[in-house]
Scaffold this motif. Sequence first.
Motif, short mmCIF file in Angstrom:
data_model
loop_
_atom_site.label_atom_id
_atom_site.label_comp_id
_atom_site.label_asym_id
_atom_site.label_seq_id
_atom_site.Cartn_x
_atom_site.Cartn_y
_atom_site.Cartn_z
N GLN A 274 -12.80 20.72 -43.04
CA GLN A 274 -13.58 20.26 -41.89
C GLN A 274 -13.63 18.74 -41.85
N LEU A 275 -13.87 18.15 -43.00
CA LEU A 275 -13.99 16.70 -43.07
C LEU A 275 -12.65 16.03 -42.78
N ILE A 276 -11.58 16.63 -43.26
CA ILE A 276 -10.26 16.04 -42.99
C ILE A 276 -9.98 16.06 -41.49
N VAL A 277 -10.26 17.21 -40.87
CA VAL A 277 -10.02 17.31 -39.43
C VAL A 277 -10.86 16.28 -38.69
N LEU A 278 -12.13 16.18 -39.06
CA LEU A 278 -13.01 15.19 -38.41
C LEU A 278 -12.51 13.77 -38.64
N GLY A 279 -12.16 13.48 -39.88
CA GLY A 279 -11.75 12.12 -40.22
C GLY A 279 -10.49 11.70 -39.48
N VAL A 280 -9.49 12.57 -39.49
CA VAL A 280 -8.24 12.24 -38.82
C VAL A 280 -8.46 12.12 -37.32
N GLY A 281 -9.27 13.05 -36.79
CA GLY A 281 -9.58 12.98 -35.36
C GLY A 281 -10.26 11.67 -35.01
N CYS A 282 -11.22 11.26 -35.82
CA CYS A 282 -11.93 10.00 -35.56
C CYS A 282 -10.96 8.82 -35.58
N SER A 283 -10.05 8.82 -36.55
CA SER A 283 -9.17 7.65 -36.63
C SER A 283 -8.24 7.60 -35.42
N LEU A 284 -7.84 8.76 -34.90
CA LEU A 284 -7.03 8.77 -33.68
C LEU A 284 -7.84 8.23 -32.51
N ILE A 285 -9.11 8.66 -32.44
CA ILE A 285 -9.95 8.19 -31.34
C ILE A 285 -10.13 6.68 -31.40
#
Lengths: 307, 349
Positions: A274-285
């Motif tokens: 979950q954290l990886i998905v959130l983290g990667v998503g945030c960095s894309l944003i």
Amino acid sequence: MKTLCLRACGRAAVTLALLITCVFLGLHLTGDPATLILGFEATPDDVAAFKLARGLDLPMYAQYWRYLGDLMHLDLGKSYVTGLPAIEVFLSAMGPTLHLMLPTALVTLLIGIPLGIVAALHSGTRLDRGLLFVSVLGFAVPNFFFGLLLILFFSVWLGWLPTYGNASWLHYIMPIMTIATSEAAIFSRMARSAMLEGLNLPCVQAAYMRGISRQRVIWFHAFPNALISLLTVAGFFLGTLTAGAVITENIFSWPGIGRLLVVSVAKRDIPVVQLIVLGVGCSLIVANLLVDLLSLVVNPKLRRTTR
Amino acid sequence: MSQPLLQIQSFSVSFGAFRVLNNIHLTLAPGESLALVGESGSGKSVLARSIIGCAGAGARQEGTVLFRETNLTSASDQTLTSLRGGKISLMLQDALSALNPLYTIGRQMMETIALKHPAFAKGAGRAWKGFGRSDKPALRAMALELLHEAGMDRAEECFHAFPHQLSGGMCQRVMLALALAGEPDLLIADEPTTALDVVVQKQILHRLTQNVRARRAALLLISHDLHLVSEFTDRIAVLYAGQIMETGPTRKLLANPRHPYTRGLLEAMPKANTPKGSLRPIAGEVPAPWERDQGCLFRGRCPKALAGCALPPQEYVVENGWASFCGQLPHTTIPHAPSGGGPAYALCS
């Protein structure tokens, strides 16, 4: 200008909210975490105790609320595998990934973009076709194969470079080469077409017809226009860096995010995933937001104040 | 007859196997204005661009284009670069797309002035550098002056504006100012006002011709608008499918055309009092480059075509400085024997 910046930030915020919600929903749609973690042999009492301990007995909206609150405190639960806080596991893998990916990005851009520009300036010549061949080759050879070839050559035959881990700068060479080869190949093609587009713009042709020297037209008129379209691509590329490189990190046993993701998924370590998905998503944003703001600075056409 | 400024002799341009300009002869004296008219696809723009060596990568040129003593078809890149925007400047049709969206008008003007204006351009060494901070005030004053010269009312505002903030007419004035930056001896205007309304068209062309006349420069005005042409030029050359059909003094020729194509163009042109339904468009289309042969290329659409039109067209002199490549309409003289080098008539006044 100010409203446009605010609008870009607003868009990023909405995307972030959507991402957070989707991660929450996705996690709850994939099945009951209790059975997933405890297994099918668990007694109903065990399941009930598990649910009570993690708040899974609460109604959906209350769970969502709690999840948001936890996010605010960056408290995303503990890894099921190690029992450490998920954020610690995530951050300990993010360090090596960034150490690997930032130089890789630099190498990629420094090789890909100049090669693309050289190809564009010599388009239709033998040099252009040669570069096309090289970049197709670089892109077509899969990372897992190229990585193994490098290991075979530099480690097995020559014995120069270590094959796994990230202990010294020598360890960085092969992973960087592996990733940068394919990425630079893609970038050179994109830079080539952006530069050709820039060179063929009517305003660039017009500058040439005004008697401005070829060199000046290329660097002061065509190149800035090409950069605008490259900016978007580069921004997206930089945003994906935090995801690491799943295949390459596994080949070279690099303790980064890509490898952590594979391990965590295999072991059903949901808080970490979950954290990886959130983290990667945030960095894309964040990367996209930066690109949006940067293009406002670079491209005056977007800066219309009338809208 | 003064020394001609521009002499185009037996000039042809081909792209691959296709010849888009065939055996063009044109002469332009200092202070003279020549109109080049014809339908789209007749090769007007190719001619304009090949004069400054910008016909395109695949263009093959034959014949000569003499600018004073320089043969432009064989001139070096460096010579052409210094002539372009300097002694010869080209003003393009689509002004908005001809201006770089990333720079202000002022910056683009200062760049062009620094590199091209006789008072600022200091040889090839500066070709790369552009301009420094210390040059700015002088360049800025010059840019504003040129914008005024081009008829821009709010030159100061325009100087700081980006191209997309200007109207089409304003952009075209900027193009005029840019074209005048090198104080050209030959100004080629490639349909400079086609996208503009009639009032702005006249204003801009008025400014343009005024400036050209004041400096005794020559003007090559490319247009398909015969009204404008008759108002602003001394001589006219009618181009069709890469061939010259008729050349002569603008007003006389338009009043009494001696080539069926010129006549067709005039009949297809509306006037304010044209009764409804009386316009007669020329039937058919310009032959594509691969359909072209040695004969008169207009014969497929010509009401007066004869079997002899399949032979290479001959030149018929109507009077001194007026020649038609068709013998079907009444002429005062018999055809000239085909001449080897260059036209047998004097086109310069």
